[in-house]
Design a protein around this motif. Structure first.
Motif, PDB file in Angstrom:
ATOM      1  N   LYS A   1       1.063  -1.053   0.178  1.00 28.51           N
ATOM      2  CA  LYS A   1       0.010   0.012   0.175  1.00 28.51           C
ATOM      3  C   LYS A   1       0.721   1.213  -0.058  1.00 28.51           C
ATOM      4  CE  LYS A   1      -4.093  -2.221   2.255  1.00 28.51           C
ATOM      5  NZ  LYS A   1      -4.901  -2.221   3.381  1.00 28.51           N
ATOM      6  N   GLY A   2       2.245   1.199   0.705  1.00 23.56           N
ATOM      7  CA  GLY A   2       2.617   2.469   0.765  1.00 23.56           C
ATOM      8  C   GLY A   2       3.311   2.673  -0.660  1.00 23.56           C
ATOM      9  N   ILE A   3       3.799   1.675  -1.413  1.00 23.67           N
ATOM     10  CA  ILE A   3       4.305   1.937  -2.788  1.00 23.67           C
ATOM     11  C   ILE A   3       3.174   2.520  -3.689  1.00 23.67           C
ATOM     12  CG2 ILE A   3       5.051   0.831  -4.951  1.00 23.67           C
ATOM     13  CD1 ILE A   3       6.635  -1.324  -2.906  1.00 23.67           C
ATOM     14  N   ILE A   4       2.074   1.954  -3.541  1.00 23.65           N
ATOM     15  CA  ILE A   4       0.937   2.424  -4.284  1.00 23.65           C
ATOM     16  C   ILE A   4       0.620   3.687  -4.085  1.00 23.65           C
ATOM     17  CG2 ILE A   4      -1.792   2.032  -4.840  1.00 23.65           C
ATOM     18  CD1 ILE A   4      -1.207  -1.036  -4.339  1.00 23.65           C
ATOM     19  N   TYR A   5       0.520   4.360  -2.897  1.00 24.67           N
ATOM     20  CA  TYR A   5       0.083   5.665  -2.590  1.00 24.67           C
ATOM     21  C   TYR A   5       1.411   6.508  -2.911  1.00 24.67           C
ATOM     22  CZ  TYR A   5      -4.236   4.134  -0.322  1.00 24.67           C
ATOM     23  OH  TYR A   5      -5.666   3.634   0.007  1.00 24.67           O
ATOM     24  N   SER A   6       2.521   6.076  -2.940  1.00 21.22           N
ATOM     25  CA  SER A   6       3.758   6.911  -3.251  1.00 21.22           C
ATOM     26  C   SER A   6       3.463   7.341  -4.534  1.00 21.22           C
ATOM     27  CB  SER A   6       5.081   6.216  -2.829  1.00 21.22           C
ATOM     28  OG  SER A   6       5.103   6.066  -1.364  1.00 21.22           O
ATOM     29  N   ILE A   7       3.498   6.280  -5.449  1.00 26.70           N
ATOM     30  CA  ILE A   7       3.321   6.469  -6.969  1.00 26.70           C
ATOM     31  C   ILE A   7       2.000   7.250  -7.160  1.00 26.70           C
ATOM     32  CG2 ILE A   7       2.956   5.075  -9.127  1.00 26.70           C
ATOM     33  CD1 ILE A   7       4.589   3.033  -7.884  1.00 26.70           C
ATOM     34  N   CYS A   8       0.527   6.848  -6.790  1.00 27.96           N
ATOM     35  CA  CYS A   8      -0.446   7.423  -7.197  1.00 27.96           C
ATOM     36  C   CYS A   8      -1.378   7.671  -5.925  1.00 27.96           C
ATOM     37  CB  CYS A   8      -1.382   6.346  -8.091  1.00 27.96           C
ATOM     38  SG  CYS A   8      -2.569   6.897  -8.771  1.00 27.96           S
ATOM     39  N   PRO A   9      -0.988   8.850  -5.441  1.00 28.20           N
ATOM     40  CA  PRO A   9      -2.079   9.042  -4.200  1.00 28.20           C
ATOM     41  C   PRO A   9      -3.545   9.071  -4.278  1.00 28.20           C
ATOM     42  CG  PRO A   9      -0.028  10.787  -4.313  1.00 28.20           C
ATOM     43  CD  PRO A   9      -0.206   9.850  -5.826  1.00 28.20           C
ATOM     44  N   GLU A  10      -3.908   9.413  -5.550  1.00 28.42           N
ATOM     45  CA  GLU A  10      -5.288   9.543  -5.804  1.00 28.42           C
ATOM     46  C   GLU A  10      -5.932   7.898  -5.961  1.00 28.42           C
ATOM     47  OE1 GLU A  10      -2.911  10.294  -8.193  1.00 28.42           O
ATOM     48  OE2 GLU A  10      -3.055  12.627  -7.811  1.00 28.42           O
ATOM     49  N   ALA A  11      -5.177   6.922  -5.771  1.00 30.77           N
ATOM     50  CA  ALA A  11      -5.623   5.502  -5.822  1.00 30.77           C
ATOM     51  C   ALA A  11      -6.598   5.240  -4.641  1.00 30.77           C
ATOM     52  CB  ALA A  11      -4.576   4.600  -6.073  1.00 30.77           C
ATOM     53  N   PHE A  12      -7.250   4.345  -4.751  1.00 30.01           N
ATOM     54  CA  PHE A  12      -8.178   4.050  -3.532  1.00 30.01           C
ATOM     55  C   PHE A  12      -7.908   2.230  -3.359  1.00 30.01           C
ATOM     56  CE2 PHE A  12     -11.643   2.518  -1.061  1.00 30.01           C
ATOM     57  CZ  PHE A  12     -11.771   3.541   0.057  1.00 30.01           C
ATOM     58  N   VAL A  13      -7.192   2.044  -2.432  1.00 30.76           N
ATOM     59  CA  VAL A  13      -6.930   0.513  -2.192  1.00 30.76           C
ATOM     60  C   VAL A  13      -7.820  -0.325  -1.296  1.00 30.76           C
ATOM     61  CG1 VAL A  13      -5.020  -1.045  -1.793  1.00 30.76           C
ATOM     62  CG2 VAL A  13      -4.440   1.162  -2.754  1.00 30.76           C
ATOM     63  N   VAL A  14      -8.183  -1.272  -1.967  1.00 26.91           N
ATOM     64  CA  VAL A  14      -9.353  -2.333  -1.074  1.00 26.91           C
ATOM     65  C   VAL A  14      -8.784  -3.518  -1.097  1.00 26.91           C
ATOM     66  CG1 VAL A  14     -11.457  -3.189  -1.075  1.00 26.91           C
ATOM     67  CG2 VAL A  14     -11.202  -0.906  -2.146  1.00 26.91           C
ATOM     68  N   ASP A  15      -8.690  -4.225   0.229  1.00 26.66           N
ATOM     69  CA  ASP A  15      -8.297  -5.552   0.322  1.00 26.66           C
ATOM     70  C   ASP A  15      -9.462  -6.672   0.084  1.00 26.66           C
ATOM     71  OD1 ASP A  15      -5.342  -4.780   1.516  1.00 26.66           O
ATOM     72  OD2 ASP A  15      -6.575  -3.888   2.994  1.00 26.66           O
ATOM     73  N   ILE A  16      -9.087  -7.340  -0.930  1.00 26.66           N
ATOM     74  CA  ILE A  16     -10.178  -8.348  -1.020  1.00 26.66           C
ATOM     75  C   ILE A  16      -9.842  -9.449   0.032  1.00 26.66           C
ATOM     76  CG2 ILE A  16     -10.860 -10.275  -2.528  1.00 26.66           C
ATOM     77  CD1 ILE A  16     -10.159  -8.746  -5.083  1.00 26.66           C
TER      78      ILE A  16
END
Length: 267
Positions: A23-38
């Protein structure tokens, strides 16, 4: 920019730091993303279960959601990393078949092997491709990078084939494909197959789990089953489920994924 959904599905569990790293990597690259855990509770290395859970879940997300899967016992080998673009979604993960059931269900349009190292971490490890590939790639996709900029189109990829249940001589044969956290035992037997036997609410079925025979009531709801007793219901995915009202069917019958199931009306 509209919010872009990314889902994560892994076998990492919740005890370690691995999910937070993704999640840290995803938000560092794309802060606008919204991450959901399946889920991160897939049985270790079990790509078949992971593919089933992904297939259960993917279709309930908004169109354009990017589904990233890291269930990858082959990590560190020369196995391809893939982007599968389907009719409504994008799937990212290893080429071990884990994406195939859901992607085929939605309709595969194009498949790319991820080869452009600009969209991977510089310090690639041989043990954590979730961090190095399957987190940054969906993040870049969410921020507008096109799949074709990340790699080359491929036409050969691995799939997982699920054994089909079947009806023969007034009997249905299938197998257990998932056991959920309640201990409900989910089979690859669909509502239409049960309907072909004209099974009614409250009827008793003879059910063989492996070599052991049970007589089990079919009910429309959990509350139609006596407390502590086994029952059969059709679940929210229109699959047959063995359950215990306020209990665990898996513990009661010692059921495991892959066990064969055979059922028919009580004669």
């Amino acid at each position: 920019m509209s919010k872009k959904f990314i889902t994560l599905l892994t076998d990492f569990g919740y005890e370690d730091h691995y999910i937070a790293v993704l999640k840290g990597i995803i938000y560092s690259i794309c802060p606008e993303a919204f991450v959901v855990d399946i889920t991160h509770s897939i049985p270790k290395f079990n790509t078949k279960v992971a593919s089933c859970i992904l297939n259960f879940a993917y279709k309930y997300f908004p169109r354009g959601t990017i589904h990233s899967v890291t269930v990858y016992p082959e990590v560190g080998t020369n196995m391809k990393a893939l982007i599968m673009k389907t009719k409504n979604y994008v799937f990212v993960g290893p080429d071990n078949g884990v994406l195939s059931i859901a992607a085929e269900d939605d309709g595969i349009e194009k498949v790319y092997e991820i080869t452009n190292k600009d969209y991977m971490r510089d310090d690639m490890s041989r043990t954590f491709h979730g961090r190095d590939i399957f987190a940054p790639v969906p993040a870049f996709l969410a921020c507008g990078v096109k799949p074709e900029d990340m790699g080359v189109q491929v036409y050969d990829y691995h799939t997982i084939s699920m054994e089909k249940s079947y009806v023969k001589n007034e009997s249905i044969t299938g197998e257990i494909i998932h056991v959920d956290s309640y201990g409900n035992v989910i089979m690859n037997i669909g509502k239409e197959q049960l309907d072909s036997l004209n099974v009614l609410d409250g009827e008793i079925l003879e059910v063989h789990v492996g070599v052991i025979k049970y007589e089990i009531v079919f009910a429309e709801t959990f509350s139609g089953i006596s407390p502590g007793k086994l029952g059969l219901i059709i679940d929210s995915e229109n699959l047959l489920e063995l359950c215990v009202f306020k209990g665990s069917a898996a513990k009661m019958v010692s059921a495991s994924i892959g066990d064969k199931i055979q059922l028919k009306k009580k004669s």
